[in-house]
Design an enzyme around this catalytic site. Structure first.
Site, PDB file in Angstrom:
ATOM      1  N   CYS A 274       0.801  -1.228   0.000  1.00  0.00           N
ATOM      2  CA  CYS A 274       0.000   0.000   0.000  1.00  0.00           C
ATOM      3  C   CYS A 274       0.833   1.277   0.000  1.00  0.00           C
ATOM      4  O   CYS A 274       0.321   2.354  -0.317  1.00  0.00           O
ATOM      5  CB  CYS A 274      -0.949  -0.019   1.187  1.00  0.00           C
ATOM      6  SG  CYS A 274      -1.985  -1.511   1.214  1.00  0.00           S
TER       7      CYS A 274
ATOM      8  N   HIS B  29      -3.812   6.530   0.908  1.00  0.00           N
ATOM      9  CA  HIS B  29      -4.121   5.171   0.473  1.00  0.00           C
ATOM     10  C   HIS B  29      -5.553   4.833   0.857  1.00  0.00           C
ATOM     11  O   HIS B  29      -5.968   5.034   2.003  1.00  0.00           O
ATOM     12  CB  HIS B  29      -3.151   4.183   1.123  1.00  0.00           C
ATOM     13  CG  HIS B  29      -3.612   2.767   1.092  1.00  0.00           C
ATOM     14  ND1 HIS B  29      -3.927   2.126  -0.078  1.00  0.00           N
ATOM     15  CD2 HIS B  29      -3.838   1.873   2.099  1.00  0.00           C
ATOM     16  CE1 HIS B  29      -4.315   0.888   0.200  1.00  0.00           C
ATOM     17  NE2 HIS B  29      -4.282   0.722   1.507  1.00  0.00           N
TER      18      HIS B  29
ATOM     19  N   ASN C  59     -10.113  -1.433  -2.072  1.00  0.00           N
ATOM     20  CA  ASN C  59      -8.699  -1.267  -1.747  1.00  0.00           C
ATOM     21  C   ASN C  59      -7.892  -2.032  -2.788  1.00  0.00           C
ATOM     22  O   ASN C  59      -7.812  -3.254  -2.760  1.00  0.00           O
ATOM     23  CB  ASN C  59      -8.440  -1.806  -0.337  1.00  0.00           C
ATOM     24  CG  ASN C  59      -6.985  -1.681   0.093  1.00  0.00           C
ATOM     25  OD1 ASN C  59      -6.092  -1.547  -0.738  1.00  0.00           O
ATOM     26  ND2 ASN C  59      -6.739  -1.754   1.385  1.00  0.00           N
TER      27      ASN C  59
END
Length: 333
Positions: A114, A260, A290
């Site tokens: 990430c 993120h 995500n």
């Protein structure tokens, strides 16, 4: 010399998994509960046989089709992925060949999650500053859904697959600022796939289900959600502060914060903890989920297209997650 982002594009797999699809598999969930807690309405999932390299190539072709950069100008390929086609060779070498790029260029993979987009920008900026490259094709590509157990209802609501392509050059639309980077490998086991590498090369076949019916296995992605949440709350606020310090700015100087896109609950908590106004905090989770290292460049592309980023905007980007690893920088448009 300065380093700039010249162009950004992304690609999403054709297959879409909606909240309604997930509820059919897990009737104890509801469509409204997933949307409220996770903030995701649908996520794209790579097909069987469709790899991160395939997605990366599609993202690059979309970028080239925009006409803002020519493939013959690319002189370095960086690919961030934790879903490589092979242990070896390097996926970036395969990308070079399949995209028809020159053979007189550099190409390498790096393994980060990430925080990968921020780290990749730092690597690309270093290549530009070092005179090693003039036009870096930086790709992020992940197929995390291939790492999830079919009964992992928590992670299946969160993760989507995607790829992005960014060109970093000596000229462009946005100047890349100074970086704040961090690492704490003591948290490695809180987000991990244990088998398949040199430590545990064979499948462990150790699947168990906890009291809530959640699968735990060395052969699939395991995420300790509470520990990841604690890590994020401990490290992201100092990251924001240090990124501002590295760029000699105050929080009030920033026009937009692009973090993120982990999940809605975490992002809401972070925004309130750092005291960022809602109108300055970008969220585009709903239609993508995500997507790991892809979330920040997808959000940047969306923010450019919807007018959230304008000429002279100062945008802070911050990535954080598996490793543990975190990083931030300022983009000046």
């Amino acid at each position: 010399m300065k380093a700039y982002i010249k162009s950004i594009g992304y690609y999403l797999p054709e297959s879409v998994v909606t909240n309604e699809d997930i509820v059919r598999d897990f009737p104890e969930w509801s469509v409204e509960k997933i949307a409220l807690k996770v903030g995701v309405n649908k996520r794209h999932v790579a097909a069987v046989g469709e790899t991160a390299t395939d997605l990366a190539i599609d993202a690059a072709e979309i970028l080239f089709a925009r006409g803002e950069v020519n493939r013959e100008d690319i002189d370095f390929v960086l690919l961030c992925t934790q879903s490589p086609d092979y242990i070896l060779p390097t996926s970036a070498c395969i990308v070079q060949d399949r995209l028809g790029l020159r053979t007189t260029i550099g190409a390498l993979d790096f393994n980060l999650g990430c925080s990968g987009y921020v780290y990749g920008l730092s690597l690309a900026k270093g290549l530009i500053y070092g005179g090693i490259a003039h036009n870096v094709l930086f790709l992020t590509a992940e197929t995390y859904n291939k790492h999830l157990h079919p009964h992992d209802k928590g992670n299946r609501t969160i993760f989507g697959d995607a790829a992005t392509a960014t060109v970093i050059s000596t000229e462009g639309i946005v100047e890349i600022g100074n970086f704040s980077l961090g690492t704490d490998g003591s948290g490695c086991e809180n987000l991990i796939i244990k088998s398949g590498g040199a430590r545990f090369p064979e499948k462990q076949n150790d699947l168990v289900f906890d009291e809530n019916g959640n699968p735990h296995s060395s052969d699939y992605l395991f995420m300790n959600g509470s520990e990841i949440f604690t890590f994020t709350l401990d490290n992201v606020p100092p990251l924001v502060k240090d990124t501002l310090r590295q760029n000699r700015m105050e929080k009030e100087d920033i026009d937009l914060f692009v973090f993120h896109q982990a999940n809605k609950y975490m992002l809401d908590f972070l925004r309130k903890k750092i005291k960022i106004a809602p109108e300055k905090f970008y969220n585009c989770l709903a239609n993508y989920g995500n997507t790991v290292s892809n979330t920040i460049p997808i959000a940047l592309r969306e923010a450019l297209d919807d007018g959230s980023i304008r000429i002279n905007s100062k945008v802070m980007i911050a990535g954080f997650g598996v490793g543990y690893s975190w990083g931030g920088t300022i983009l000046q448009f």
